[in-house]
Write a protein that holds these residues in place. Structure first.
Motif, PDB file in Angstrom:
ATOM      1  N   ARG A 370      36.521  35.505  47.055  1.00 42.32           N
ATOM      2  CA  ARG A 370      37.560  34.770  47.800  1.00 42.32           C
ATOM      3  C   ARG A 370      38.756  34.461  46.907  1.00 42.32           C
ATOM      4  O   ARG A 370      39.906  34.698  47.295  1.00 42.32           O
ATOM      5  N   GLU A 371      38.496  33.943  45.718  1.00 38.95           N
ATOM      6  CA  GLU A 371      39.585  33.504  44.847  1.00 38.95           C
ATOM      7  C   GLU A 371      40.372  34.674  44.255  1.00 38.95           C
ATOM      8  O   GLU A 371      41.583  34.562  44.036  1.00 38.95           O
ATOM      9  N   HIS A 372      39.694  35.786  43.991  1.00 38.77           N
ATOM     10  CA  HIS A 372      40.355  36.910  43.333  1.00 38.77           C
ATOM     11  C   HIS A 372      40.774  37.996  44.322  1.00 38.77           C
ATOM     12  O   HIS A 372      41.200  39.090  43.903  1.00 38.77           O
ATOM     13  N   LYS A 373      40.645  37.715  45.627  1.00 31.61           N
ATOM     14  CA  LYS A 373      41.078  38.649  46.683  1.00 31.61           C
ATOM     15  C   LYS A 373      40.398  40.008  46.573  1.00 31.61           C
ATOM     16  O   LYS A 373      41.004  41.055  46.830  1.00 31.61           O
ATOM     17  N   VAL A 374      39.129  39.998  46.189  1.00 30.58           N
ATOM     18  CA  VAL A 374      38.335  41.225  46.096  1.00 30.58           C
ATOM     19  C   VAL A 374      37.637  41.444  47.446  1.00 30.58           C
ATOM     20  O   VAL A 374      37.079  40.502  48.008  1.00 30.58           O
ATOM     21  N   PRO A 375      37.669  42.657  48.001  1.00 30.43           N
ATOM     22  CA  PRO A 375      36.966  42.915  49.271  1.00 30.43           C
ATOM     23  C   PRO A 375      35.510  42.477  49.200  1.00 30.43           C
ATOM     24  O   PRO A 375      34.806  42.783  48.215  1.00 30.43           O
ATOM     25  N   TYR A 376      35.072  41.774  50.250  1.00 28.48           N
ATOM     26  CA  TYR A 376      33.731  41.186  50.261  1.00 28.48           C
ATOM     27  C   TYR A 376      33.084  41.461  51.606  1.00 28.48           C
ATOM     28  O   TYR A 376      33.698  41.255  52.658  1.00 28.48           O
ATOM     29  N   LEU A 377      31.837  41.919  51.564  1.00 26.54           N
ATOM     30  CA  LEU A 377      31.030  42.076  52.776  1.00 26.54           C
ATOM     31  C   LEU A 377      29.732  41.312  52.576  1.00 26.54           C
ATOM     32  O   LEU A 377      28.947  41.624  51.680  1.00 26.54           O
ATOM     33  N   GLY A 378      29.521  40.279  53.388  1.00 27.26           N
ATOM     34  CA  GLY A 378      28.292  39.506  53.341  1.00 27.26           C
ATOM     35  C   GLY A 378      27.443  39.825  54.552  1.00 27.26           C
ATOM     36  O   GLY A 378      27.925  39.749  55.692  1.00 27.26           O
ATOM     37  N   ILE A 379      26.203  40.205  54.318  1.00 26.50           N
ATOM     38  CA  ILE A 379      25.310  40.605  55.403  1.00 26.50           C
ATOM     39  C   ILE A 379      24.167  39.605  55.521  1.00 26.50           C
ATOM     40  O   ILE A 379      23.463  39.343  54.543  1.00 26.50           O
TER      41      ILE A 379
END
Length: 547
Positions: A370-379
């Motif tokens: 969230r803080e570093h604007k990295v693509p994230y997918l939480g399943i």
């Protein structure tokens, strides 16, 4: 009436019976036939749902809510045929059915025995959907000689005798070990395996032999002679750089032709393999590389996240890039700052799981993304950890946590942003669960509909306002925190049709940050990548270009 191919294994386990079965199914489809694949597992668990991922790998969930063996994932990915509850059975389920019938008095006072009662139950299971497809492919788990597998071997022997001549064939998968010291490929283990199979009344029509390299003609002839099969029915299964080369490799070896010959289907329809040639081309001619960190708790066994690994590969194929996934134990981030490790990656994926171990590390990974604007997918649990992170660090709910962890500890440590799911709507009826219910088969399982918010990122990705995805969980994000979380930018962009259960969350001010309560990886295929994974890898690719 379907034709049946029974796939057995010998010498050692983990040779790839599931992959061989899936590839054969794909090849028969390429010739215009309809297929269904089925798995018969000898273990006494009723299903894999309560088995540790370290023991058995991932649990594959079907649309109708069955918790099944991971091989059903291979079947679906290769054939596109949606697996169902009747495609997987274990000894535990068979014996449970027999005992239930005995308690009801269905056997009219007879003495219950393995033969005929257990074997009849297995045969009844095999025959389900007999008139639906051209071919039924049935894989028997384990290896010939395993004591727990004997009822299944006896059942398929009887089944083949019950059917008209020519309706059933047997394919046996074995190992041809290479002895480096002598420079020889040894056929003796396969000969002994076939001898063991013949001793229980089964004779293979086709031999599929795993080996590190080609099988010389001399060894093929020897195997055909001593195992009593046709020389052109000795099929080499060499090690491959990717499992998605398997259909083309088996076709070159003549596996599909050998099966059709064994059934005396002539002339055989010509195969249409364009789809698999395109799949192979996209893998072998990738135009870039993206690195994805998978922050989980079962990282010691890659099969624990098998479908996720394959779905990432499919997402890479959709973008003509290679995805290099690295497995990171979430517990590391409970002791160390995640930044030095995670800043090496173009995207972060946090998968599902059960129990508290490693969850603080997953929360740290979600915070970094969230803080570093990295693509994230939480399943599944990955979505819940992202919500807890947002509640703690953005929305001001400092003690945000999950009821799952308080329940395990026996004390209230958290303000439960995630709670035990007690009731939900399935079809046209309500399902209720208690915390102390049996663990097996009591989760929210199978396909459920979700409604997507118009204009949201997920609605754009899916190209629809209504989707259907597969679930496997017993805890949910509590909607009473929705307004508080949305006020700081975490949008609830997917909800159950009744508006009670959050299905998807996304950060409105983030390039790509999505958490889903369901398991999209279960529906991804190499020739039809799941849209979420295709979009996730595309976002990772864009990040890689910025680095």
């Amino acid at each position: 009436m379907a034709r049946y191919v029974f796939i057995t294994g010998g010498v050692v386990s983990s040779l790839g019976k599931g992959l061989a079965s899936a590839a054969l199914g794909a090849l028969l489809q390429a010739r215009g036939f309809s297929v269904r694949l089925r798995k018969l597992d000898p273990y006494l668990n009723v299903d894999p749902g309560t088995m540790s991922p370290f023991e058995h790998g991932e649990v594959f969930v079907t649309d109708d809510g069955a918790e099944t063996d991971l091989d059903l994932g291979h079947y679906e990915r290769f054939t596109g045929v949606a697996a169902r509850r009747s495609d997987s059975v274990s000894s535990g389920r068979i014996y449970s059915n027999v005992l239930e019938k005995e308690r009801r008095g269905d056997y009219l006072g007879k003495t219950i025995q393995v033969i005929p009662h257990v074997t009849d139950e297995i045969k009844d299971f095999i025959a389900i959907g007999d008139d639906e497809v051209d071919f039924q492919l049935c894989e028997i788990g384990g290896t010939v000689g395993d004591i727990e597998g004997l009822p299944f071997f006896e059942a398929i022997r009887q089944f083949s005798q019950d059917r008209p001549r020519g309706q059933c064939i047997f394919m046996h998968l074995t190992l041809l070990p290479w002895i480096k010291a002598s420079g020889e490929l040894k056929t003796k283990p396969t000969q002994h395996s076939v001898k063991e199979l013949r001793s229980i009344g089964l004779a293979p029509d086709i031999l599929v032999c795993r080996s590190e390299g080609p099988i010389p003609q001399k060894e093929r002839a020897k195997l055909a002679l001593f195992c009593n099969v046709r020389p052109d029915s000795v099929i080499a299964a060499q090690d491959l750089s990717t499992i998605y080369d398997a259909p083309l490799a088996y076709h070159r070896e003549g596996l599909d032709q050998a099966v059709l010959d064994a059934f005396q289907i002539s002339p055989a329809p010509r195969p249409e393999l364009t789809k698999w040639e395109d799949v192979s081309d996209r893998i072998h001619h990738a135009e870039g590389v993206v690195r994805v960190a998978i922050v989980g708790k079962y990282t010691q066994l890659e099969d624990a996240y098998k479908s996720i690994a394959e779905a990432l590969t499919h997402g890479g194929m959709a973008n003509r890039v290679k995805v290099k996934a690295e497995w990171i134990d979430a517990e590391i981030f409970e002791r160390e700052d995640p930044a030095p490790q995670l800043e090496r990656f173009h995207a972060i994926l946090v998968p599902g799981g059960f129990g508290e171990r490693g969850t603080e590390g997953k929360i740290a990974a979600a915070k970094f993304a969230r803080e570093h604007k990295v693509p994230y997918l939480g399943i599944c649990l990955g979505m819940q950890m992202a919500v807890i992170e947002a509640a703690r660090n953005v929305a001001g709910v400092e003690k945000a946590g999950s009821e799952e962890f308080d329940h395990e500890a026996g004390v209230r440590r958290f303000e439960p942003v995630v709670y035990h799911l007690k009731e939900w709507i399935q079809g046209n009826h309500s399902v209720r669960r208690k915390v102390d219910d049996d663990k097996g088969g009591t989760m929210r399982l199978g396909a459920y509909t979700a409604m997507l918010t118009e204009g949201s990122r997920v609605a754009e990705i899916y190209g629809s306002s209504e989707i259907e995805e597969r679930h496997r969980h017993r805890y949910e994000v509590d909607t009473k925190y929705r307004e508080q979380l949305e006020s700081v930018g975490l949008c609830f962009s997917g909800m159950s049709p009744d508006g009670r259960l959050p299905e998807i969350v996304e950060w409105s001010d983030h390039p790509w940050f999505i958490g889903v309560q369901f398991h999209p990886e279960l529906k991804s295929k190499p020739f039809d990548p799941h849209p979420l994974f295709a979009s996730f890898v595309r976002a990772a690719l864009e990040t890689s270009r910025l680095v």
